[in-house]
Design an enzyme around this catalytic site. Structure first.
Site, mmCIF file in Angstrom:
data_model
loop_
_atom_site.group_PDB
_atom_site.id
_atom_site.type_symbol
_atom_site.label_atom_id
_atom_site.label_comp_id
_atom_site.label_asym_id
_atom_site.label_seq_id
_atom_site.Cartn_x
_atom_site.Cartn_y
_atom_site.Cartn_z
ATOM 1 N N GLU A 142 0.800 -1.225 0.000
ATOM 2 C CA GLU A 142 0.000 0.000 0.000
ATOM 3 C C GLU A 142 0.838 1.283 0.000
ATOM 4 O O GLU A 142 0.290 2.379 0.128
ATOM 5 C CB GLU A 142 -0.960 -0.014 1.189
ATOM 6 N N LYS B 218 5.828 -1.970 1.400
ATOM 7 C CA LYS B 218 5.307 -2.139 2.754
ATOM 8 C C LYS B 218 5.366 -3.602 3.192
ATOM 9 O O LYS B 218 5.703 -3.916 4.333
ATOM 10 C CB LYS B 218 3.861 -1.636 2.808
#
Length: 772
Positions: A494, A607
């Site tokens: 993300e 991430k």
């Protein structure tokens, strides 16, 4: 008798707490949460003020003035205080000593002990036991033992049910009250008198009823001479009862607190149900309910336990995750699922994400198939909301929400805060569409492992068809390049938003289309009439199916052929490549110096696993060389800013022979909430990580996988300090047990079963077969 334990620190079933402070209590409240899939009670200590008290019922949501619908923090039935010569016995005061609280994971119970010496010199010993029943999910109870060491007179005890609970109480701008207290007061149950509080949610007026009694002796048979109700106070949104307990020096006295709670819709009087529930509980007794609860715990551990010989640290951490993950699921209610923070806190507003299908469900699919079916049925029951999500976006079929509550409509908050504390727009609810394929994966994995034909025909196939219909309407045709594309999305990583042709999304969408089409063709031969009815119900024409194959074949997957690398999304390889050079005390990467975290989308830092996540779900689709090259490339660029990350790198790495860091990744995942290495355990359990920990143990070290032709493959690898590993799972209702040692592995099955290991095939049976 209270369950007898010596609280030994080397006991692999026990988690210890020896002190509390303002800095630690909130995380401990999560660790000591008790839940049974129907409800939960956050683990506040009776000897310290709770930081984030919480009581939750699975699937009970409300919006009111909140930004989005969220899990309701319900009335708290746990408040319990002891007063010695009018001094409150609390940690942090000079009179408190020898405090210890223990989570007994085998029994699913909490044991607490504390001594308190008042300024007057009166010295009191106290110990308690608490459990939330898995036999009768409405019941919870405590057993208290009080012993006056050097005095003979009364102490005071206060119990309460607190209806003032707020959601987001720690946020001054976001705090909201989702319940209205409708009644509270005295609860008369035979000779005993307790307290009750009734409330209802503000949006849908769902009723919540809590009641409890305090008894001296299991059935109140000590008489009023020892325990006497002095005051019963119905306050505005709270009810309290204060008792005096008369003690004689050196003579322990036992008290029982029996609680009963429920959520209810309909016209029946909740007071009558509550009274009957408490009366039945008193009649059955504390010990009988504890034994019934322990029997359920024993059944659970018989199937779910993973035994590690030679590593106390890993053993204890693994059981911690399995206990808490299992406590979030209710096989008896197919209309609820598991939120990202379990039933352990308000984190992520109690919403259900892709976490459930990709990280948690495999644990249930392999060890508790009935529970897995119930969790998947939640998606079936929210199909109407998913259809509405698709319609609102101008698409067909069903688009499951990125964040789901009780209806299947999208409930992702539109705004949030980034790593630097800046207010940012949250795009996941609009762009993280890969959840549709994640749910397809979970449905197909359950069908593969269970062979549950009934679920397939009643619910599963309709989910597959309607999500496939969405994909075909969502892809875009690029006339110039003669390919289908999926544009403006977010993958599992993300850090990067508004990307085109995310490999994970595109590959899994194409895979889902092919698998659904193949399943339909199979049913055309085996269940033609049932198939016709399902197609009609799903709004799918047979003529559409061949186009699904065409879309799957022409859906673009970005790839660097020369290097053998899948590009995470189109243009990713052109981003700034910033090396990770520093790690914290827990071995987690630190942000590179001089990095502007507001511009992460301009870097190759990620991430959590994205391309590598494909290898975790459908690794059989890729060659060993492909997986190794991509694993090595993306591992170096992963910041592990999600608890979902380490377990995937452990599991996939072990399958690729990457043994050097496998244990390090595994222990990071296993201890996420025990050591709070993400810094947010206070907000609830990292439930997906708990499932990922199981996967890294069983699919990783245990070497369990399924070949393309649906044959089980078992190829374990153990760290050098592990003497053995034992785990169980179910294959088409057949129980399989794997016992692995450093140089040997044996497999036991209830019925003859084909097993592959290396290049050889074996037939396992009740007597076991040696495969290594």
């Amino acid at each position: 008798m209270m369950y007898n334990t010596d609280y030994a620190t080397e006991n692999p079933w026990l988690i210890h707490e020896t002190n509390l402070s303002a800095d630690t209590t909130a995380a401990h409240e999560t660790r000591f949460t008790l839940a049974n899939g129907y409800r939960s009670l956050r683990g506040g200590s009776p000897f310290y003020p709770a930081r984030y008290p919480g009581a939750f019922y699975a699937g009970l949501y409300d919006k009111a003035e909140a930004a989005v619908t969220e899990l309701v923090n319900c009335p708290d039935p746990l408040p319990f205080r002891v007063y010695v010569d009018y001094e409150e016995a609390l940690l942090g005061s000079k009179g408190a000593s020898e405090y210890l609280r223990v989570l007994d994971m085998e029994q699913g119970a909490i044991h607490t002990r504390c001594n308190y010496k008042a300024d007057t010199g009166s010295w009191l010993r106290m110990k308690s036991e608490r459990f939330l029943s898995r036999a009768d999910r409405h019941r919870w109870a405590e057993r208290w033992v009080f012993e006056a060491v050097n005095f003979s007179r009364r102490i005071l005890i206060k119990i309460a049910i607190d209806g003032t609970m707020l959601n987001n109480v720690q946020h001054p701008l976001d705090a909201v009250k989702h319940i209205n207290v409708t009644d509270r007061g005295s609860l008369d149950v035979g000779a005993a008198k307790g307290i009750f509080l009734m409330s209802e949610t503000r949006d849908k007026q769902v009723r919540i009823t809590e009641g409890q009694v305090l008894l001296c002796g299991e059935c109140g048979d000590c008489g009023e001479s020892q325990l006497k109700l002095l005051v019963l106070r119905p306050l505005a949104e709270r009810v309290e009862a204060v008792y005096e307990l008369h003690l004689e020096q050196g003579k322990p006295v036992v008290l029982y607190r029996l609680g009963y709670g429920m959520v209810q819709q309909g016209n029946s009087d909740p007071r009558d149900i509550l009274k009957a529930g408490i009366e039945a509980f008193i009649k059955d007794g504390y010990e009988a309910e504890l034994k019934a609860h322990q029997r359920e715990m024993s059944r659970f551990w018989k199937d779910a336990d993973i035994q590690i010989d030679g590593d106390l640290r890993a053993q204890r951490a693994l059981r911690f995750n399995l206990l808490h993950l299992s406590s979030c699921a209710n096989p008896g209610d197919s209309r609820v699922s598991i939120g990202a923070k379990g039933l352990h806190g308000e984190g992520y507003k109690g919403h259900v994400f892709w976490d459930t299908e990709t990280f948690m469900l495999p644990f249930f699919i392999f060890t508790q198939p009935e529970t897995a079916r119930s969790l998947l049925s939640y998606r079936y029951h929210t199909l109407q909301g998913a259809r509405e999500n698709a319609r609102q976006g101008g698409h067909q079929g069903a688009r499951f929400p990125w964040e789901s509550a009780d209806t299947g409509l999208e409930v992702t908050p539109p705004w949030g805060v980034d790593y630097a504390g800046h207010l940012v727009r949250i795009w996941t609810g609009e762009q993280e569409v890969h959840i549709n394929a994640d749910i397809t994966y979970a449905v197909l994995k359950y069908l593969q492992m269970s062979g549950d034909r009934t679920f397939l025909l009643e619910q599963g196939l309709q989910i597959l068809l309607e999500t496939s219909k969405f994909w075909v309407s969502f892809v875009q045709w690029n006339e110039e390049k003669q390919r289908y594309e999926i544009r403006n999305v977010i993958g599992p990583d993300e850090f990067h938003e508004h990307v085109h042709n995310n490999t994970y999304t595109n590959y899994l969408a194409a895979w889902a289309l092919r698998k659904t089409r193949d399943l339909v063709h199979q049913l055309e031969q085996e269940e033609p009439e049932a198939l016709s009815a399902i197609l009609q119900r799903s709004g799918v024409e047979r003529s559409e199916l061949e186009n699904w194959q065409n879309v799957a074949d022409k859906l673009y997957i970005p790839r660097d052929q020369e290097r053998g690398l899948y590009e995470q999304f189109e243009g990713y390889f052109n981003l700034k490549d910033i090396p990770i050079t520093e790690w914290d005390k827990n071995g987690m990467p630190l942000w590179p110096r001089d990095l502007d975290v507001r511009r992460l989308n301009e870097t190759q830092l990620i991430k959590q696993p994205d391309v590598v996540m494909l290898f975790a779900l459908i690794g059989e689709e890729f060659s060993l060389e492909e997986k190794i090259r991509n694993y090595e490339y993306y591992e170096k660029r992963t910041m592990h800013k999600s608890s979902l990350s380490p377990s995937i790198y452990a599991m996939v790495g072990l399958g690729l022979g990457k043994h050097d860091h496998a244990y390090e990744y595994f222990i990071k995942a296993a201890e996420t909430d025990i050591v709070d290495n993400q810094g947010n355990t206070a907000h609830g359990l990292h439930a997906a990580n708990a499932g990922g920990t199981w996967q890294s143990a069983v699919f990783g070290f245990g070497g369990l996988s399924v070949d393309k032709d649906n044959t089980l493959r078992i190829e374990p690898w153990l760290p050098a300090h592990w003497k053995g590993l034992r785990y169980n799972f179910y294959w088409h209702s057949v129980r399989v047990t794997v016992e692995a040692a450093q140089n040997e592995c044996r497999v036991y099955t209830e019925k003859p079963l084909l097993i592959r290991s290396g290049n050889r095939e074996y037939t396992a049976g009740p007597e076991g077969v040696k495969i290594i």
